[in-house]
Design a protein around this motif. Sequence first.
Motif, PDB file in Angstrom:
ATOM      1  N   ASN A  22      36.897  43.427  31.036  1.00 16.11           N
ATOM      2  CA  ASN A  22      37.812  44.367  31.666  1.00 16.11           C
ATOM      3  C   ASN A  22      38.163  43.834  33.054  1.00 16.11           C
ATOM      4  OD1 ASN A  22      36.025  45.843  33.796  1.00 16.11           O
ATOM      5  ND2 ASN A  22      34.791  45.831  31.910  1.00 16.11           N
ATOM      6  N   HIS A  23      39.338  44.192  33.512  1.00 19.72           N
ATOM      7  CA  HIS A  23      39.819  43.566  34.743  1.00 19.72           C
ATOM      8  C   HIS A  23      39.014  43.981  35.977  1.00 19.72           C
ATOM      9  CE1 HIS A  23      42.178  47.295  34.786  1.00 19.72           C
ATOM     10  NE2 HIS A  23      42.310  47.109  36.069  1.00 19.72           N
ATOM     11  N   ILE A  24      38.417  45.159  36.002  1.00 19.41           N
ATOM     12  CA  ILE A  24      37.620  45.572  37.158  1.00 19.41           C
ATOM     13  C   ILE A  24      36.379  44.682  37.299  1.00 19.41           C
ATOM     14  CG2 ILE A  24      36.252  47.437  38.177  1.00 19.41           C
ATOM     15  CD1 ILE A  24      39.320  47.813  38.349  1.00 19.41           C
ATOM     16  N   TYR A  25      35.660  44.464  36.190  1.00 20.94           N
ATOM     17  CA  TYR A  25      34.500  43.576  36.218  1.00 20.94           C
ATOM     18  C   TYR A  25      34.922  42.175  36.659  1.00 20.94           C
ATOM     19  CZ  TYR A  25      30.797  40.473  34.720  1.00 20.94           C
ATOM     20  OH  TYR A  25      29.846  39.493  34.696  1.00 20.94           O
ATOM     21  N   MET A  26      36.017  41.692  36.096  1.00 21.13           N
ATOM     22  CA  MET A  26      36.461  40.328  36.388  1.00 21.13           C
ATOM     23  C   MET A  26      36.897  40.169  37.846  1.00 21.13           C
ATOM     24  SD  MET A  26      36.031  38.490  33.748  1.00 21.13           S
ATOM     25  CE  MET A  26      35.717  38.643  31.996  1.00 21.13           C
ATOM     26  N   ILE A  27      37.593  41.146  38.391  1.00 18.98           N
ATOM     27  CA  ILE A  27      38.026  41.070  39.793  1.00 18.98           C
ATOM     28  C   ILE A  27      36.817  41.112  40.725  1.00 18.98           C
ATOM     29  CG2 ILE A  27      39.238  42.335  41.621  1.00 18.98           C
ATOM     30  CD1 ILE A  27      41.344  43.060  39.432  1.00 18.98           C
ATOM     31  N   ASN A  28      35.866  41.982  40.423  1.00 14.71           N
ATOM     32  CA  ASN A  28      34.655  42.038  41.251  1.00 14.71           C
ATOM     33  C   ASN A  28      33.866  40.739  41.157  1.00 14.71           C
ATOM     34  OD1 ASN A  28      34.714  44.606  42.556  1.00 14.71           O
ATOM     35  ND2 ASN A  28      34.405  45.538  40.568  1.00 14.71           N
ATOM     36  N   GLY A  29      33.789  40.168  39.976  1.00 16.32           N
ATOM     37  CA  GLY A  29      33.099  38.890  39.813  1.00 16.32           C
ATOM     38  C   GLY A  29      33.780  37.773  40.589  1.00 16.32           C
ATOM     39  N   LEU A  30      35.109  37.737  40.539  1.00 22.26           N
ATOM     40  CA  LEU A  30      35.851  36.720  41.281  1.00 22.26           C
ATOM     41  C   LEU A  30      35.607  36.870  42.781  1.00 22.26           C
ATOM     42  CD1 LEU A  30      37.868  34.405  41.507  1.00 22.26           C
ATOM     43  CD2 LEU A  30      39.709  36.112  41.407  1.00 22.26           C
ATOM     44  N   THR A  31      35.644  38.092  43.260  1.00 27.04           N
ATOM     45  CA  THR A  31      35.401  38.337  44.684  1.00 27.04           C
ATOM     46  C   THR A  31      34.012  37.843  45.089  1.00 27.04           C
ATOM     47  OG1 THR A  31      36.856  40.258  44.616  1.00 27.04           O
ATOM     48  CG2 THR A  31      35.311  40.140  46.446  1.00 27.04           C
ATOM     49  N   ALA A  32      33.025  38.091  44.248  1.00 26.88           N
ATOM     50  CA  ALA A  32      31.661  37.633  44.539  1.00 26.88           C
ATOM     51  C   ALA A  32      31.594  36.108  44.583  1.00 26.88           C
ATOM     52  CB  ALA A  32      30.696  38.188  43.492  1.00 26.88           C
ATOM     53  N   VAL A  34      34.043  33.961  45.236  1.00 28.23           N
ATOM     54  CA  VAL A  34      34.740  33.473  46.433  1.00 28.23           C
ATOM     55  C   VAL A  34      33.826  33.649  47.646  1.00 28.23           C
ATOM     56  CG1 VAL A  34      36.693  33.890  47.991  1.00 28.23           C
ATOM     57  CG2 VAL A  34      37.064  33.797  45.515  1.00 28.23           C
ATOM     58  N   GLY A  35      33.095  34.749  47.683  1.00 26.08           N
ATOM     59  CA  GLY A  35      32.128  34.956  48.755  1.00 26.08           C
ATOM     60  C   GLY A  35      31.049  33.887  48.761  1.00 26.08           C
ATOM     61  N   GLU A  36      30.607  33.463  47.573  1.00 27.03           N
ATOM     62  CA  GLU A  36      29.600  32.410  47.493  1.00 27.03           C
ATOM     63  C   GLU A  36      30.149  31.083  48.033  1.00 27.03           C
ATOM     64  OE1 GLU A  36      27.145  32.043  43.972  1.00 27.03           O
ATOM     65  OE2 GLU A  36      27.628  34.110  43.440  1.00 27.03           O
ATOM     66  N   ALA A  42      30.037  28.112  55.204  1.00 25.30           N
ATOM     67  CA  ALA A  42      29.510  28.548  56.501  1.00 25.30           C
ATOM     68  C   ALA A  42      28.140  27.928  56.777  1.00 25.30           C
ATOM     69  CB  ALA A  42      29.428  30.072  56.550  1.00 25.30           C
ATOM     70  N   LYS A  43      27.273  27.918  55.776  1.00 25.15           N
ATOM     71  CA  LYS A  43      25.940  27.343  55.967  1.00 25.15           C
ATOM     72  C   LYS A  43      26.010  25.834  56.193  1.00 25.15           C
ATOM     73  CE  LYS A  43      23.352  30.907  53.583  1.00 25.15           C
ATOM     74  NZ  LYS A  43      22.616  31.298  52.373  1.00 25.15           N
ATOM     75  N   ALA A  44      26.919  25.163  55.497  1.00 25.08           N
ATOM     76  CA  ALA A  44      27.059  23.717  55.675  1.00 25.08           C
ATOM     77  C   ALA A  44      27.573  23.379  57.068  1.00 25.08           C
ATOM     78  CB  ALA A  44      27.980  23.138  54.596  1.00 25.08           C
ATOM     79  N   ILE A  45      28.457  24.210  57.600  1.00 22.04           N
ATOM     80  CA  ILE A  45      28.930  24.002  58.979  1.00 22.04           C
ATOM     81  C   ILE A  45      27.763  24.199  59.946  1.00 22.04           C
ATOM     82  CG2 ILE A  45      30.389  24.960  60.812  1.00 22.04           C
ATOM     83  CD1 ILE A  45      32.477  25.568  58.582  1.00 22.04           C
ATOM     84  N   ARG A  46      26.996  25.273  59.744  1.00 15.57           N
ATOM     85  CA  ARG A  46      25.857  25.561  60.619  1.00 15.57           C
ATOM     86  C   ARG A  46      24.824  24.436  60.593  1.00 15.57           C
ATOM     87  NH1 ARG A  46      23.028  29.786  58.120  1.00 15.57           N
ATOM     88  NH2 ARG A  46      21.581  28.219  57.380  1.00 15.57           N
ATOM     89  N   GLU A  74      30.760  26.693  42.068  1.00 14.10           N
ATOM     90  CA  GLU A  74      31.308  28.009  42.416  1.00 14.10           C
ATOM     91  C   GLU A  74      32.816  28.061  42.159  1.00 14.10           C
ATOM     92  OE1 GLU A  74      29.211  30.275  42.784  1.00 14.10           O
ATOM     93  OE2 GLU A  74      27.463  29.066  43.280  1.00 14.10           O
ATOM     94  N   VAL A  75      33.506  26.963  42.408  1.00 16.28           N
ATOM     95  CA  VAL A  75      34.941  26.903  42.111  1.00 16.28           C
ATOM     96  C   VAL A  75      35.153  27.082  40.606  1.00 16.28           C
ATOM     97  CG1 VAL A  75      36.989  25.405  42.114  1.00 16.28           C
ATOM     98  CG2 VAL A  75      35.510  25.518  44.143  1.00 16.28           C
ATOM     99  N   GLY A  76      34.304  26.434  39.801  1.00 20.88           N
ATOM    100  CA  GLY A  76      34.378  26.605  38.350  1.00 20.88           C
ATOM    101  C   GLY A  76      34.119  28.042  37.935  1.00 20.88           C
ATOM    102  N   ASP A  77      33.176  28.689  38.611  1.00 21.54           N
ATOM    103  CA  ASP A  77      32.914  30.103  38.323  1.00 21.54           C
ATOM    104  C   ASP A  77      34.138  30.952  38.638  1.00 21.54           C
ATOM    105  OD1 ASP A  77      30.347  29.373  37.568  1.00 21.54           O
ATOM    106  OD2 ASP A  77      29.399  30.131  39.396  1.00 21.54           O
ATOM    107  N   CYS A  78      34.846  30.617  39.718  1.00 24.36           N
ATOM    108  CA  CYS A  78      36.081  31.338  40.057  1.00 24.36           C
ATOM    109  C   CYS A  78      37.114  31.179  38.943  1.00 24.36           C
ATOM    110  CB  CYS A  78      36.658  30.841  41.381  1.00 24.36           C
ATOM    111  SG  CYS A  78      35.722  31.335  42.831  1.00 24.36           S
ATOM    112  N   LEU A  79      37.230  29.968  38.413  1.00 21.32           N
ATOM    113  CA  LEU A  79      38.183  29.745  37.327  1.00 21.32           C
ATOM    114  C   LEU A  79      37.836  30.601  36.121  1.00 21.32           C
ATOM    115  CD1 LEU A  79      40.639  28.325  36.163  1.00 21.32           C
ATOM    116  CD2 LEU A  79      39.138  26.410  35.536  1.00 21.32           C
ATOM    117  N   TRP A  80      36.544  30.721  35.807  1.00 19.21           N
ATOM    118  CA  TRP A  80      36.110  31.555  34.674  1.00 19.21           C
ATOM    119  C   TRP A  80      36.580  32.992  34.875  1.00 19.21           C
ATOM    120  CZ3 TRP A  80      33.420  35.884  33.364  1.00 19.21           C
ATOM    121  CH2 TRP A  80      32.988  36.001  32.029  1.00 19.21           C
TER     122      TRP A  80
END
Length: 94
Positions: A22-32, A34-36, A42-46, A74-80
């Motif tokens: 369902n699109h709600i699960y998928m949108i929330n997963g994508l947002t997560a 992208v956050g990763e 951010a950690k690599a810069i630090r 993580e980019v691959g996970d975004c594509l999924w």
Amino acid sequence: MSMTLNEYQHKAMATCLPSSMNHIYMINGLTAEVGEINDKIAKAIRKGWIAIQDNNIVTLDACPESFWDELFKEVGDCLWFIAGICASKNIPLV
């Protein structure tokens, strides 16, 4: 092995549980995911592994090769999840 985006979408969604199609699960997963990506950058810069110069990520000497492997996972996970958003609405990627 190469495949079209629509072939990828079909194969990727074969791994999706029916309760997640369902699109709600998928949108929330994508947002997560992208956050990763943002968190890893951010950690690599630090840690001094990468820097941002002229809107580009520049690898510094201390950067372990595993950083890029983990980032692109993580980019691959975004594509999924993008494939899933489209599939949940019966829209092919191409």
